[in-house]
Design a protein around this motif. Structure first.
Motif, short mmCIF file in Angstrom:
data_model
loop_
_atom_site.label_atom_id
_atom_site.label_comp_id
_atom_site.label_asym_id
_atom_site.label_seq_id
_atom_site.Cartn_x
_atom_site.Cartn_y
_atom_site.Cartn_z
N MET A 1 23.83 -25.75 44.49
CA MET A 1 23.64 -26.12 43.14
C MET A 1 22.16 -26.92 43.32
SD MET A 1 26.76 -27.58 41.30
CE MET A 1 28.42 -26.94 41.65
N THR A 2 21.52 -27.04 42.31
CA THR A 2 20.26 -27.78 41.96
C THR A 2 20.75 -29.09 41.77
OG1 THR A 2 19.94 -26.96 39.67
CG2 THR A 2 19.13 -25.72 41.47
N ALA A 3 19.63 -29.88 41.84
CA ALA A 3 19.79 -31.50 41.35
C ALA A 3 20.43 -31.56 39.90
CB ALA A 3 18.66 -32.14 41.86
N ASN A 4 19.49 -30.65 39.24
CA ASN A 4 19.91 -30.90 37.54
C ASN A 4 21.41 -30.40 37.31
OD1 ASN A 4 17.50 -31.93 37.08
ND2 ASN A 4 16.53 -29.95 36.49
N GLU A 5 21.63 -29.36 38.01
CA GLU A 5 23.12 -29.04 37.73
C GLU A 5 24.25 -29.94 38.23
OE1 GLU A 5 23.24 -25.25 39.94
OE2 GLU A 5 22.65 -24.02 38.42
N ASP A 6 23.94 -30.61 39.30
CA ASP A 6 24.82 -31.61 39.83
C ASP A 6 24.81 -32.75 38.75
OD1 ASP A 6 25.54 -30.35 42.18
OD2 ASP A 6 23.95 -31.47 43.38
N GLN A 7 23.46 -33.26 38.51
CA GLN A 7 23.58 -34.17 37.34
C GLN A 7 24.23 -33.72 35.96
OE1 GLN A 7 19.54 -35.42 36.63
NE2 GLN A 7 19.18 -35.85 38.71
N GLU A 8 24.17 -32.64 35.43
CA GLU A 8 24.76 -32.27 34.58
C GLU A 8 26.44 -32.33 34.69
OE1 GLU A 8 23.38 -28.44 32.95
OE2 GLU A 8 21.48 -29.06 32.94
N MET A 9 26.84 -31.93 35.86
CA MET A 9 28.41 -31.79 35.92
C MET A 9 28.99 -33.38 35.96
SD MET A 9 28.89 -28.87 38.67
CE MET A 9 30.37 -29.18 38.96
N GLU A 10 28.09 -34.20 36.73
CA GLU A 10 28.45 -35.64 36.93
C GLU A 10 28.27 -36.36 35.57
OE1 GLU A 10 27.88 -39.43 39.55
OE2 GLU A 10 26.25 -37.92 39.87
N LEU A 11 27.41 -35.96 34.81
CA LEU A 11 27.11 -36.51 33.39
C LEU A 11 28.43 -36.01 32.53
CD1 LEU A 11 25.73 -38.12 31.32
CD2 LEU A 11 24.17 -35.98 30.83
N GLU A 12 28.66 -34.87 32.39
CA GLU A 12 30.02 -34.52 31.80
C GLU A 12 31.21 -35.16 32.41
OE1 GLU A 12 32.33 -30.36 31.30
OE2 GLU A 12 30.24 -30.30 31.46
N ALA A 13 31.33 -35.42 33.85
CA ALA A 13 32.65 -36.20 34.46
C ALA A 13 32.50 -37.36 33.82
CB ALA A 13 32.63 -36.08 35.75
N LEU A 14 31.38 -38.19 33.62
CA LEU A 14 31.28 -39.73 33.33
C LEU A 14 31.56 -39.77 31.86
CD1 LEU A 14 27.92 -40.81 35.31
CD2 LEU A 14 30.45 -41.52 35.66
N ARG A 15 31.18 -38.82 31.21
CA ARG A 15 31.66 -38.89 29.63
C ARG A 15 32.87 -38.72 29.27
NH1 ARG A 15 26.50 -35.13 27.53
NH2 ARG A 15 25.05 -36.62 27.18
N SER A 16 33.74 -37.80 30.13
CA SER A 16 35.17 -37.64 30.02
C SER A 16 35.83 -38.67 30.52
CB SER A 16 35.53 -36.26 30.62
OG SER A 16 35.36 -36.51 31.79
N ILE A 17 35.40 -39.38 31.64
CA ILE A 17 36.26 -40.32 32.18
C ILE A 17 36.16 -41.70 31.31
CG2 ILE A 17 36.08 -42.05 34.22
CD1 ILE A 17 35.51 -39.74 36.01
N TYR A 18 34.73 -42.00 30.84
CA TYR A 18 34.45 -43.35 30.36
C TYR A 18 34.50 -43.11 28.70
CZ TYR A 18 33.50 -45.20 34.91
OH TYR A 18 33.84 -45.61 36.20
N GLU A 19 34.96 -42.05 28.08
CA GLU A 19 34.95 -41.88 26.76
C GLU A 19 35.59 -43.10 26.03
OE1 GLU A 19 36.09 -38.90 23.25
OE2 GLU A 19 36.15 -38.15 25.52
N GLY A 20 34.93 -43.84 25.25
CA GLY A 20 35.67 -45.00 24.49
C GLY A 20 35.82 -46.35 25.26
N ASP A 21 35.36 -46.36 26.54
CA ASP A 21 35.35 -47.56 27.41
C ASP A 21 34.19 -48.35 27.07
OD1 ASP A 21 35.48 -49.35 29.25
OD2 ASP A 21 35.84 -47.93 30.93
N GLU A 22 34.50 -49.61 26.83
CA GLU A 22 33.44 -50.60 26.14
C GLU A 22 32.42 -50.94 27.37
OE1 GLU A 22 35.31 -53.83 24.34
OE2 GLU A 22 35.88 -52.75 22.46
N CYS A 23 33.03 -50.66 28.65
CA CYS A 23 32.28 -51.18 29.92
C CYS A 23 31.06 -50.32 30.06
CB CYS A 23 33.20 -51.48 30.97
SG CYS A 23 34.25 -52.83 30.91
#
Length: 192
Positions: A1-23
């Protein structure tokens, strides 16, 4: 996987984990802020994280330069940064944001153990400066000069019924006198 693909996957995971989190706050797709602790907590701090193009193969840029962190002593900031950088080195090559944020939350007390809030200095002015400021304020309260348009509006004001005041022009005065004169003549003729 390229760095951009890893970043996209992690970004998607962060958005789903922290959705609605004020922190958690996503500044851009490669820049984030994460508040460790509650807003009211004097030991809370905000961690700024920016991904370089080659993240996760290279370390993300970490910063405690947010205005929220101004009350944290420089020594405490250095300690936090050194401990966070150790965690980054341990997780280099993998998606580490969740791990890093979670580790910071769990170790907040240890990171802020020697925290002494920085007190900002307040400068006092002498009483002569205060009286000078008060006198200049009084001078500024001077009545403003009216423009021609403002003066015209004042003179053209109407009464509460929307009518101009009686006698504002000669036509109105003459009309009033002629009506009253006719009424007086009628009354005098009726009484004779």
């Amino acid at each position: 996987m390229t760095a951009n693909e890893d970043q996209e996957m992690e970004l998607e995971a962060l958005r789903s984990i922290y959705e609605g989190d004020e922190c958690f706050k996503e500044i851009s797709p490669v820049s984030f802020q994460f508040r460790i602790g509650e807003l009211e907590d004097s030991k809370a701090f905000i961690l700024d994280v920016t991904w370089p193009e080659t993240y996760p193969e290279t370390a993300p840029q970490l910063s405690l330069d947010a205005f929220f962190n101004n009350r944290i002593a420089p020594g405490t900031k250095q300690l936090i940064m050194s401990k966070l950088e150790e965690q980054v080195e341990a997780n280099l090559g993998t998606a580490m944001m969740y791990t890093l944020f979670d580790w910071a939350k769990e170790n907040q007390e240890a990171l802020m153990e020697n925290h002494q809030p920085v007190v900002t200095a307040v400068t006092l002015t002498s009483s002569s400066d205060l009286t000078t400021n008060a006198s200049t304020a009084k001078k500024k309260e001077k009545k403003e000069q009216l423009t021609k348009a403002q003066k015209r509006r004042i003179t053209n004001r109407t009464d509460n019924k929307g009518d101009l005041p009686r006698g504002w022009d000669w036509v109105d005065v003459i009309k009033h006198v002629s009506e009253n004169l006719l009424n007086l003549i009628k009354i005098s003729l009726n009484t004779k």
